[in-house]
Design a protein around this motif. Structure first.
Motif, short mmCIF file in Angstrom:
data_model
loop_
_atom_site.label_atom_id
_atom_site.label_comp_id
_atom_site.label_asym_id
_atom_site.label_seq_id
_atom_site.Cartn_x
_atom_site.Cartn_y
_atom_site.Cartn_z
N LEU A 211 23.59 -32.63 -43.47
CA LEU A 211 22.42 -32.48 -44.33
C LEU A 211 22.62 -31.37 -45.36
O LEU A 211 22.26 -31.53 -46.52
N ASN A 212 23.18 -30.26 -44.92
CA ASN A 212 23.43 -29.13 -45.82
C ASN A 212 24.68 -28.41 -45.32
O ASN A 212 24.80 -28.11 -44.14
N HIS A 213 25.59 -28.13 -46.25
CA HIS A 213 26.82 -27.45 -45.90
C HIS A 213 27.13 -26.51 -47.05
O HIS A 213 27.49 -26.95 -48.14
N SER A 214 26.96 -25.19 -46.82
CA SER A 214 27.08 -24.29 -47.96
C SER A 214 27.60 -22.91 -47.54
O SER A 214 27.50 -22.53 -46.38
N THR A 215 28.15 -22.21 -48.52
CA THR A 215 28.47 -20.79 -48.38
C THR A 215 27.82 -20.07 -49.56
O THR A 215 27.74 -20.61 -50.66
N GLU A 216 27.34 -18.88 -49.30
CA GLU A 216 26.73 -18.07 -50.36
C GLU A 216 27.31 -16.66 -50.29
O GLU A 216 27.61 -16.16 -49.21
N ARG A 217 27.42 -16.04 -51.46
CA ARG A 217 27.95 -14.68 -51.55
C ARG A 217 26.83 -13.71 -51.91
O ARG A 217 26.03 -13.99 -52.78
N PHE A 218 26.83 -12.57 -51.22
CA PHE A 218 25.86 -11.52 -51.50
C PHE A 218 26.60 -10.18 -51.51
O PHE A 218 27.62 -10.03 -50.85
N VAL A 219 26.05 -9.23 -52.23
CA VAL A 219 26.62 -7.88 -52.22
C VAL A 219 26.34 -7.28 -50.85
O VAL A 219 25.21 -7.23 -50.39
N GLY A 220 27.41 -6.87 -50.17
CA GLY A 220 27.27 -6.30 -48.84
C GLY A 220 27.09 -4.80 -48.85
O GLY A 220 26.31 -4.24 -48.10
N SER A 221 27.82 -4.12 -49.75
CA SER A 221 27.66 -2.67 -49.89
C SER A 221 28.11 -2.26 -51.29
O SER A 221 28.93 -2.92 -51.92
N ILE A 222 27.53 -1.16 -51.73
CA ILE A 222 27.81 -0.68 -53.08
C ILE A 222 28.40 0.72 -52.97
O ILE A 222 27.93 1.55 -52.19
N GLY A 223 29.44 0.96 -53.77
CA GLY A 223 30.10 2.27 -53.77
C GLY A 223 29.70 3.09 -54.98
O GLY A 223 28.61 2.91 -55.54
N ARG A 224 30.59 3.96 -55.39
CA ARG A 224 30.34 4.82 -56.56
C ARG A 224 30.07 4.00 -57.81
O ARG A 224 30.61 2.92 -57.98
N ALA A 225 29.26 4.53 -58.65
CA ALA A 225 28.92 3.93 -59.95
C ALA A 225 28.39 2.50 -59.79
O ALA A 225 28.61 1.64 -60.62
N ALA A 226 27.72 2.26 -58.67
CA ALA A 226 27.09 0.96 -58.39
C ALA A 226 28.08 -0.20 -58.44
O ALA A 226 27.78 -1.30 -58.87
N ARG A 227 29.30 0.05 -57.96
CA ARG A 227 30.31 -1.01 -57.90
C ARG A 227 30.30 -1.65 -56.51
O ARG A 227 30.15 -0.97 -55.50
N THR A 228 30.49 -2.94 -56.50
CA THR A 228 30.51 -3.67 -55.23
C THR A 228 31.78 -3.32 -54.46
O THR A 228 32.88 -3.38 -55.00
N THR A 229 31.62 -2.94 -53.18
CA THR A 229 32.78 -2.64 -52.34
C THR A 229 32.97 -3.68 -51.24
O THR A 229 34.06 -3.85 -50.74
N GLN A 230 31.89 -4.37 -50.87
CA GLN A 230 31.96 -5.42 -49.87
C GLN A 230 31.07 -6.58 -50.29
O GLN A 230 30.04 -6.39 -50.92
N VAL A 231 31.52 -7.77 -49.92
CA VAL A 231 30.74 -8.98 -50.18
C VAL A 231 30.44 -9.63 -48.85
O VAL A 231 31.33 -9.73 -47.99
N ARG A 232 29.19 -10.02 -48.67
CA ARG A 232 28.82 -10.76 -47.46
C ARG A 232 28.87 -12.24 -47.79
O ARG A 232 28.29 -12.69 -48.77
#
Length: 166
Positions: free
Chosen positions: A77-98
């Protein structure tokens, strides 16, 4: 306590444990594979569904035309992956993605009413803007892990439902 009485105590406790387990209906389950069933998978031709079908072929799970085995129909019925920002480091840069994975499907075994089942999982991936190709390779690897977990969960749900019918 002598060595003989110690060994006798171990044997006696083993026998008592076996007696208690067998009297309450405990039994070891035989290992059953999905290839022993008439397995029918219906899914759209998306990238994730194609990976799922390929994994089923690798596990040698094909449609078995025998009438003696349970008829299992799975409709994705539904099969998906989604990306989200997991954590933010210095200068608001993404360091991890969930990475969130979701598989919802309809499971129908023999003439039983169909059930809707959902499998969800998440994983965190370190993100480095300097190495985006490595990041994409890591996402592919994590997606394969998600699909393997989803197939194990599907097998578990099918076998659980078959045991409930007995």
């Amino acid at each position: 306590m002598t060595v003989n009485s110690f060994a006798f105590g171990k044997i006696l406790s083993l026998l008592m444990t076996c007696f208690i387990l067998s009297s309450c209906g405990y039994e070891l389950r035989s290992v059953t594979k999905l290839s022993n069933f008439n397995f029918d998978l219906k899914a759209d031709e998306t990238d994730l569904n194609l990976q799922l079908k390929d994994r089923l072929k690798e596990k040698k799970i094909f449609s078995n035309p025998s009438q003696d085995v349970p008829q299992i129909k799975v409709t994705i019925l539904n099969h998906s992956t989604e990306r989200f920002v997991g954590s933010i480091g210095r200068a608001a840069r993404t360091t991890q993605v969930r990475l969130d994975y979701k598989l919802s499907y309809q499971l129908k075994i023999n003439d039983e009413p169909p059930r809707i089942e959902i499998f969800e999982d998440s994983s965190y991936i370190d993100f480095n803007q300097a190495d985006l190709l490595s990041f994409e390779d890591e996402i592919k690897l994590v997606t394969k892990v998600f699909i393997n977990k989803a197939l194990r969960n599907l097998e578990f749900k099918i076998l659980r439902n078959l045991n409930e019918v007995k």
